[in-house]
Design a protein around this motif. Sequence first.
Motif, PDB file in Angstrom:
ATOM      1  N   PRO A  99      34.248   0.084  -5.436  1.00 45.57           N
ATOM      2  CA  PRO A  99      34.893  -1.036  -4.749  1.00 45.57           C
ATOM      3  C   PRO A  99      33.914  -1.690  -3.775  1.00 45.57           C
ATOM      4  O   PRO A  99      33.123  -1.002  -3.130  1.00 45.57           O
ATOM      5  N   GLU A 100      34.013  -3.017  -3.690  1.00 44.92           N
ATOM      6  CA  GLU A 100      33.045  -3.743  -2.876  1.00 44.92           C
ATOM      7  C   GLU A 100      33.048  -3.290  -1.418  1.00 44.92           C
ATOM      8  O   GLU A 100      32.008  -3.184  -0.774  1.00 44.92           O
ATOM      9  N   GLU A 101      34.259  -2.979  -0.932  1.00 45.54           N
ATOM     10  CA  GLU A 101      34.388  -2.539   0.460  1.00 45.54           C
ATOM     11  C   GLU A 101      33.580  -1.258   0.696  1.00 45.54           C
ATOM     12  O   GLU A 101      32.913  -1.101   1.724  1.00 45.54           O
ATOM     13  N   LEU A 102      33.657  -0.349  -0.272  1.00 45.42           N
ATOM     14  CA  LEU A 102      32.917   0.911  -0.143  1.00 45.42           C
ATOM     15  C   LEU A 102      31.409   0.660  -0.199  1.00 45.42           C
ATOM     16  O   LEU A 102      30.637   1.242   0.576  1.00 45.42           O
ATOM     17  N   ALA A 103      30.998  -0.226  -1.093  1.00 47.80           N
ATOM     18  CA  ALA A 103      29.565  -0.536  -1.208  1.00 47.80           C
ATOM     19  C   ALA A 103      29.034  -1.120   0.101  1.00 47.80           C
ATOM     20  O   ALA A 103      27.947  -0.759   0.573  1.00 47.80           O
ATOM     21  N   ARG A 104      29.827  -1.999   0.712  1.00 48.16           N
ATOM     22  CA  ARG A 104      29.436  -2.600   1.987  1.00 48.16           C
ATOM     23  C   ARG A 104      29.366  -1.544   3.088  1.00 48.16           C
ATOM     24  O   ARG A 104      28.423  -1.511   3.873  1.00 48.16           O
ATOM     25  N   ALA A 105      30.412  -0.683   3.150  1.00 52.73           N
ATOM     26  CA  ALA A 105      30.464   0.359   4.181  1.00 52.73           C
ATOM     27  C   ALA A 105      29.255   1.272   4.050  1.00 52.73           C
ATOM     28  O   ALA A 105      28.643   1.687   5.042  1.00 52.73           O
ATOM     29  N   LYS A 106      28.874   1.552   2.809  1.00 59.45           N
ATOM     30  CA  LYS A 106      27.744   2.449   2.614  1.00 59.45           C
ATOM     31  C   LYS A 106      26.436   1.781   3.038  1.00 59.45           C
ATOM     32  O   LYS A 106      25.593   2.404   3.687  1.00 59.45           O
ATOM     33  N   ALA A 107      26.270   0.515   2.673  1.00 58.67           N
ATOM     34  CA  ALA A 107      25.048  -0.199   3.056  1.00 58.67           C
ATOM     35  C   ALA A 107      24.897  -0.210   4.580  1.00 58.67           C
ATOM     36  O   ALA A 107      23.807  -0.007   5.126  1.00 58.67           O
ATOM     37  N   LYS A 108      26.024  -0.400   5.268  1.00 62.77           N
ATOM     38  CA  LYS A 108      25.986  -0.410   6.732  1.00 62.77           C
ATOM     39  C   LYS A 108      25.665   0.987   7.266  1.00 62.77           C
ATOM     40  O   LYS A 108      24.838   1.146   8.176  1.00 62.77           O
ATOM     41  N   ALA A 109      26.306   2.001   6.673  1.00 68.49           N
ATOM     42  CA  ALA A 109      26.073   3.380   7.124  1.00 68.49           C
ATOM     43  C   ALA A 109      24.612   3.779   6.928  1.00 68.49           C
ATOM     44  O   ALA A 109      24.055   4.541   7.720  1.00 68.49           O
ATOM     45  N   VAL A 110      23.992   3.261   5.862  1.00 66.26           N
ATOM     46  CA  VAL A 110      22.578   3.573   5.618  1.00 66.26           C
ATOM     47  C   VAL A 110      21.723   2.956   6.710  1.00 66.26           C
ATOM     48  O   VAL A 110      20.830   3.606   7.265  1.00 66.26           O
ATOM     49  N   SER A 111      22.028   1.729   7.058  1.00 60.35           N
ATOM     50  CA  SER A 111      21.197   1.073   8.061  1.00 60.35           C
ATOM     51  C   SER A 111      21.366   1.732   9.440  1.00 60.35           C
ATOM     52  O   SER A 111      20.392   2.029  10.126  1.00 60.35           O
ATOM     53  N   HIS A 131      26.586  12.984  13.237  1.00 60.37           N
ATOM     54  CA  HIS A 131      27.771  12.194  12.922  1.00 60.37           C
ATOM     55  C   HIS A 131      27.483  11.202  11.786  1.00 60.37           C
ATOM     56  O   HIS A 131      28.237  11.091  10.818  1.00 60.37           O
ATOM     57  N   GLN A 132      26.354  10.494  11.906  1.00 57.86           N
ATOM     58  CA  GLN A 132      26.006   9.500  10.882  1.00 57.86           C
ATOM     59  C   GLN A 132      25.741  10.162   9.524  1.00 57.86           C
ATOM     60  O   GLN A 132      26.094   9.630   8.479  1.00 57.86           O
ATOM     61  N   LEU A 133      25.112  11.325   9.568  1.00 64.19           N
ATOM     62  CA  LEU A 133      24.859  12.029   8.307  1.00 64.19           C
ATOM     63  C   LEU A 133      26.181  12.435   7.652  1.00 64.19           C
ATOM     64  O   LEU A 133      26.352  12.283   6.429  1.00 64.19           O
ATOM     65  N   GLY A 134      27.100  12.901   8.466  1.00 65.84           N
ATOM     66  CA  GLY A 134      28.420  13.252   7.932  1.00 65.84           C
ATOM     67  C   GLY A 134      29.073  12.052   7.252  1.00 65.84           C
ATOM     68  O   GLY A 134      29.654  12.165   6.172  1.00 65.84           O
ATOM     69  N   HIS A 135      28.927  10.900   7.892  1.00 65.89           N
ATOM     70  CA  HIS A 135      29.479   9.664   7.356  1.00 65.89           C
ATOM     71  C   HIS A 135      28.794   9.299   6.035  1.00 65.89           C
ATOM     72  O   HIS A 135      29.444   8.913   5.058  1.00 65.89           O
ATOM     73  N   LEU A 136      27.483   9.446   5.997  1.00 63.89           N
ATOM     74  CA  LEU A 136      26.733   9.132   4.765  1.00 63.89           C
ATOM     75  C   LEU A 136      27.146  10.057   3.620  1.00 63.89           C
ATOM     76  O   LEU A 136      27.297   9.616   2.477  1.00 63.89           O
ATOM     77  N   LEU A 404      15.102  17.549   9.793  1.00 61.76           N
ATOM     78  CA  LEU A 404      14.960  16.097   9.965  1.00 61.76           C
ATOM     79  C   LEU A 404      13.651  15.543   9.408  1.00 61.76           C
ATOM     80  O   LEU A 404      13.326  14.375   9.624  1.00 61.76           O
ATOM     81  N   GLN A 405      12.869  16.359   8.706  1.00 62.56           N
ATOM     82  CA  GLN A 405      11.530  15.891   8.317  1.00 62.56           C
ATOM     83  C   GLN A 405      11.526  14.784   7.251  1.00 62.56           C
ATOM     84  O   GLN A 405      10.595  13.990   7.209  1.00 62.56           O
ATOM     85  N   ASP A 406      12.519  14.739   6.393  1.00 61.64           N
ATOM     86  CA  ASP A 406      12.489  13.774   5.276  1.00 61.64           C
ATOM     87  C   ASP A 406      13.353  12.550   5.551  1.00 61.64           C
ATOM     88  O   ASP A 406      14.428  12.655   6.134  1.00 61.64           O
ATOM     89  N   ILE A 407      12.950  11.444   5.028  1.00 59.61           N
ATOM     90  CA  ILE A 407      13.683  10.184   5.193  1.00 59.61           C
ATOM     91  C   ILE A 407      14.909  10.092   4.256  1.00 59.61           C
ATOM     92  O   ILE A 407      15.873   9.393   4.531  1.00 59.61           O
ATOM     93  N   HIS A 408      14.870  10.831   3.143  1.00 59.65           N
ATOM     94  CA  HIS A 408      15.817  10.602   2.034  1.00 59.65           C
ATOM     95  C   HIS A 408      17.295  10.606   2.427  1.00 59.65           C
ATOM     96  O   HIS A 408      18.031   9.687   2.068  1.00 59.65           O
ATOM     97  N   TRP A 409      17.718  11.662   3.118  1.00 56.96           N
ATOM     98  CA  TRP A 409      19.155  11.764   3.414  1.00 56.96           C
ATOM     99  C   TRP A 409      19.588  10.664   4.375  1.00 56.96           C
ATOM    100  O   TRP A 409      20.743  10.252   4.361  1.00 56.96           O
ATOM    101  N   SER A 410      18.660  10.192   5.216  1.00 53.89           N
ATOM    102  CA  SER A 410      19.030   9.135   6.157  1.00 53.89           C
ATOM    103  C   SER A 410      19.314   7.828   5.425  1.00 53.89           C
ATOM    104  O   SER A 410      19.904   6.908   5.974  1.00 53.89           O
ATOM    105  N   MET A 411      18.851   7.730   4.167  1.00 57.30           N
ATOM    106  CA  MET A 411      19.103   6.533   3.375  1.00 57.30           C
ATOM    107  C   MET A 411      20.087   6.815   2.250  1.00 57.30           C
ATOM    108  O   MET A 411      20.147   6.094   1.254  1.00 57.30           O
ATOM    109  N   ALA A 412      20.834   7.913   2.401  1.00 59.08           N
ATOM    110  CA  ALA A 412      21.805   8.348   1.391  1.00 59.08           C
ATOM    111  C   ALA A 412      21.133   8.647   0.046  1.00 59.08           C
ATOM    112  O   ALA A 412      21.745   8.494  -1.000  1.00 59.08           O
ATOM    113  N   GLY A 413      19.884   9.091   0.108  1.00 56.20           N
ATOM    114  CA  GLY A 413      19.167   9.425  -1.127  1.00 56.20           C
ATOM    115  C   GLY A 413      19.495  10.834  -1.618  1.00 56.20           C
ATOM    116  O   GLY A 413      18.592  11.624  -1.892  1.00 56.20           O
TER     117      GLY A 413
END
Length: 503
Positions: A99-111, A131-136, A404-413
């Motif tokens: 759903p578009e709403e979810l895609a938007r929410a995720k893009a925001k959560a990544v940023s 907290h943000q990681l939990g959200h991602l 916290l060493q890797d960038i991946h999870w912070s970008m929902a990778g």
Amino acid sequence: MAATPAPLERFLGLWAEVSDLGTAAQALSWDQETQMPPKGHGARAEVLSSLAGLRHAKLSSAELHDAVEACAELADPDGVLAAQLREARRVLARVQRVPEELARAKAKAVSVGHEAWKAARQERDFSLFAHQLGHLVQLSREEAQAIAGPGGKPYDALLDLYEPGSREETLVPLFQELQSSLSAWVQAVRESGVRIDEGPLQGSFPVATQLEFARSMATRIGFDFEAGRLDRAAHPFCSGFAPTDVRLTWRATEEDLRPCLFGILHEAGHGLYEQGLPPEWARSPIGGAVSLGVHESQSRLWENLVGRSRAFWEWALPGLQQHFPSLRGTSLEEFWPPLHTVKPSLIRVEADQGTYDLHVIVRFDLERALFAGDLDVQDLPEAWDQAYERALGLRADHVGDGVLQDIHWSMAGFGYFPTYTLGNLIAAQLFAQVERDLGELAPSFRRGDFAPLLEWLRDRIHRHGSRFPASELVERATGRPLGPEDYLALRARDVEEVYGVTL
Ligand code: ZN
């Protein structure tokens, strides 16, 4: 000659536009990492966001969907068009089911999450990111569930983004076998008491000279600088805009030869794949690289199986010594072993070949636990430390060198890490097969001749783009499904030669 059927023209025309929007974003991202002044970030983010929106709108349009389906009856099930439709539908399903709403929410959560991760890493304080990681994790789980559909497996939907077709249930036993063998090697090396002198690779090496030498090596293995560039960046990467325009980046440190030289060989390996993709399928669904695992197999093959081989250095060491007179007294017997150390360390990107996959498997196990609901985000730092103690016998002093060493999870990778290890396995299996087909390659490496290997890779891997799923491509190239045997045999050979240890 038969006229091109109109539906096919429409489908490929629309897809080319989608592809071009992606390439435009890629070019701007490359610019951001290599050229853009620091104050350009805000403006660039706006442009990238608009391009992503346009691409998303095109992908979710009824026009494209109809164009794809109108081609269905034209397709010979074994033909190229069937492959085009398979890939198109795979990409469209990901877009349409979320759903578009979810895609938007995720893009925001990544940023937001990415900024929080940077601060937390800097402050060495996991609570700033928890907290943000939990959200991602939560949004990625919802998205994966939407893609997988009822009864589907969310983690498989995550894997599918990076390694289409791969499944958790096949990776788990594969990685377990790998982990137990690699751990046994690490222990055997530790018990041997042998220490490798890394002195020959460390010292004071002017960066400009390192670049000149590494660039000449990239040219020699076949990277075409008329169809590519090499620019400095904080992190090395490869970005292919077209087979005729492939961008590599590099970084260096004056004290150690390895990051620049092997970084460039690695990225040039990615670049050779991009330059070898089929031009006739450019901007179509099957025109690109088939998966990150296959991509990584190409970089690791050139970096490790070619660039760290003894035969390569029999040829290349005299040239290196001309560039760096301080190495003139260094023999091959002194230079080669430190390219194959097995030394547990805390940081994945600095890990040697003997321990690298153990870092990956720690992350794979932890993210599976997160997505299965067996691990809470707030317990992640402790779970990380325990996993490192078990796998590598080390515990980080702070979360900056730990979870916290890797960038991946912070970008929902999530689901990305396994592709690194798949790359190692695929590289080894391809290399074993090319030697079965062409005979031992060391004699040609000793002459600085890499063309036979590149031609073989062009034929078996590059020219197929995404015509076949990755697992099928590997099986076609090597005659069997992907397994750990060839990789473990290479690891055993290196450890035995360098440390005199056998299991
Ligand atoms: Zn890579």
